[in-house]
Design an enzyme around this catalytic site. Structure first.
Site, PDB file in Angstrom:
ATOM      1  N   ASP A  41      77.891  33.181  50.833  1.00 53.87           N
ATOM      2  CA  ASP A  41      79.250  32.890  51.266  1.00 53.87           C
ATOM      3  C   ASP A  41      79.176  31.790  52.314  1.00 53.87           C
ATOM      4  O   ASP A  41      78.102  31.239  52.569  1.00 53.87           O
ATOM      5  CB  ASP A  41      79.908  34.161  51.822  1.00 53.87           C
ATOM      6  CG  ASP A  41      81.407  34.214  51.546  1.00 53.87           C
ATOM      7  OD1 ASP A  41      82.093  33.209  51.846  1.00 53.87           O
ATOM      8  OD2 ASP A  41      81.884  35.255  51.052  1.00 53.87           O
ATOM      9  N   ASP A  49      69.860  45.198  48.732  1.00 53.11           N
ATOM     10  CA  ASP A  49      69.878  44.070  47.806  1.00 53.11           C
ATOM     11  C   ASP A  49      71.321  43.719  47.438  1.00 53.11           C
ATOM     12  O   ASP A  49      71.805  44.079  46.366  1.00 53.11           O
ATOM     13  CB  ASP A  49      69.070  44.452  46.558  1.00 53.11           C
ATOM     14  CG  ASP A  49      69.025  43.357  45.512  1.00 53.11           C
ATOM     15  OD1 ASP A  49      69.281  42.192  45.861  1.00 53.11           O
ATOM     16  OD2 ASP A  49      68.738  43.694  44.341  1.00 53.11           O
ATOM     17  N   LYS A  68      65.245  50.561  47.050  1.00 56.72           N
ATOM     18  CA  LYS A  68      66.141  49.411  47.005  1.00 56.72           C
ATOM     19  C   LYS A  68      67.537  49.881  46.638  1.00 56.72           C
ATOM     20  O   LYS A  68      67.735  50.528  45.604  1.00 56.72           O
ATOM     21  CB  LYS A  68      65.662  48.382  45.982  1.00 56.72           C
ATOM     22  CG  LYS A  68      66.544  47.128  45.934  1.00 56.72           C
ATOM     23  CD  LYS A  68      66.036  46.128  44.910  1.00 56.72           C
ATOM     24  CE  LYS A  68      66.456  46.455  43.497  1.00 56.72           C
ATOM     25  NZ  LYS A  68      67.927  46.225  43.261  1.00 56.72           N
ATOM     26  N   ARG A  82      64.005  50.483  36.083  1.00 53.38           N
ATOM     27  CA  ARG A  82      64.122  51.307  34.881  1.00 53.38           C
ATOM     28  C   ARG A  82      62.830  51.955  34.395  1.00 53.38           C
ATOM     29  O   ARG A  82      62.883  53.084  33.876  1.00 53.38           O
ATOM     30  CB  ARG A  82      64.758  50.468  33.764  1.00 53.38           C
ATOM     31  CG  ARG A  82      66.261  50.288  33.954  1.00 53.38           C
ATOM     32  CD  ARG A  82      66.846  49.174  33.095  1.00 53.38           C
ATOM     33  NE  ARG A  82      66.512  47.857  33.629  1.00 53.38           N
ATOM     34  CZ  ARG A  82      66.984  46.714  33.125  1.00 53.38           C
ATOM     35  NH1 ARG A  82      67.789  46.744  32.089  1.00 53.38           N
ATOM     36  NH2 ARG A  82      66.657  45.558  33.668  1.00 53.38           N
ATOM     37  N   THR A 121      65.321  36.809  37.961  1.00 53.42           N
ATOM     38  CA  THR A 121      64.273  36.911  36.942  1.00 53.42           C
ATOM     39  C   THR A 121      64.858  36.959  35.533  1.00 53.42           C
ATOM     40  O   THR A 121      64.112  36.898  34.561  1.00 53.42           O
ATOM     41  CB  THR A 121      63.387  38.148  37.184  1.00 53.42           C
ATOM     42  OG1 THR A 121      64.219  39.305  37.353  1.00 53.42           O
ATOM     43  CG2 THR A 121      62.525  37.964  38.405  1.00 53.42           C
ATOM     44  N   LYS A 176      72.475  40.372  48.078  1.00 51.44           N
ATOM     45  CA  LYS A 176      72.446  38.935  47.766  1.00 51.44           C
ATOM     46  C   LYS A 176      73.619  38.178  48.394  1.00 51.44           C
ATOM     47  O   LYS A 176      74.445  37.581  47.693  1.00 51.44           O
ATOM     48  CB  LYS A 176      72.427  38.718  46.254  1.00 51.44           C
ATOM     49  CG  LYS A 176      71.229  39.346  45.541  1.00 51.44           C
ATOM     50  CD  LYS A 176      71.289  39.067  44.057  1.00 51.44           C
ATOM     51  CE  LYS A 176      70.073  39.647  43.327  1.00 51.44           C
ATOM     52  NZ  LYS A 176      70.101  41.130  43.281  1.00 51.44           N
TER      53      LYS A 176
END
Length: 243
Positions: A72, A67, A40, A223, A131, A69
């Site tokens: 617009d 990714d 990603k 992470r 999230t 997002k």
């Protein structure tokens, strides 16, 4: 016991390359070499390394979730979707909060990118709620009434009506999304933390095994892998916890 094979699981793990530059990302990729996971590429890395880095990932055989997002006006999102389709990404996302017309425009951009020579039709997914969004943030800051799950399902239904193939959502909402939109509606779930891992800034989380047990299609893990002392051992332990 899980019925998923190692290859099934590995191909459904999206490792988040949350790095400030291509050099740092390459360091992780070297450690994960030979493990056929998705990667990603988020905003920080894409803004720093650009389309060239994404193209290099594709040239090396990686499947890429871009990714960024998109959110617009419809015409701008249409153009962005065309560009990333021509880049050859396998998955990209738009904010469902942009509305049905905007999401439909993204699909028009995909079609235009394919007409101009792209050989990969990307899966386009809608972002429901991040999230990191808690109930308090949803109600008091974003200004949406109801529960987080209700907001997620509303956006998932909207994305489905617009023709998108799936959504990004917490693993906690996977079962409800599948019930509302069908088993074939793809769910990509961040907020994944192996047992004992630091929760960090996530509010709605599950372990990888729990997320797959809920029926999710892909898990995004950052992470717990990228911040591990031995990233290869970390992803191997995650795979072993599922298979």
């Amino acid at each position: 016991m899980s019925t998923l094979t190692r290859n099934d699981v590995t191909g459904r793990i999206m490792v988040a390359l949350d790095y400030a530059n291509a050099e740092s990302a390459e360091g992780l990729l070297k450690q994960l070499e030979g493990i056929p996971c998705y990667v990603k590429v988020g905003m920080q890395l894409f803004y720093a390394a650009g389309p060239t880095f994404v193209a290099s990932l594709k040239d090396r055989g990686y499947k890429v979730f871009l990714d960024v997002k998109m959110h617009d006006i419809p015409n701008t999102v249409k153009g962005g979707a065309e560009s990333v389709t021509r880049l050859g990404v396998d998955v990209f996302n738009v904010h469902a909060a942009g509305g049905k017309y905007m999401m439909e425009a993204a699909l028009e951009g995909v079609d235009k990118g394919l007409a101009l020579g792209s050989s990969v039709r990307p899966i386009v997914i809608g972002v429901t709620q991040l999230t990191s969004t808690s109930q308090q943030v949803l109600n008091e800051e974003i200004g949406l009434a109801g529960t987080t799950e209700q907001a997620v399902i509303r956006y998932a239904r909207l994305a489905h009506a617009a023709g998108l193939q799936g959504v990004v959502a917490s693993p906690l909402e996977v079962t409800a999304i599948k019930a509302a939109c069908g088993d074939g509606f793809v769910t990509v779930t961040p907020g994944i933390r192996p047992a004992g891992a630091d929760v960090g800034d996530q509010s709605r989380i599950m372990t990888p095994a729990e997320a797959f047990a809920q029926g999710t299609d892909y898990v995004v893990i950052g992470r717990p892998i990228t911040g591990a002392a031995d990233p290869r051992a970390a992803i191997e332990a995650i795979i072993a916890s599922i298979v």
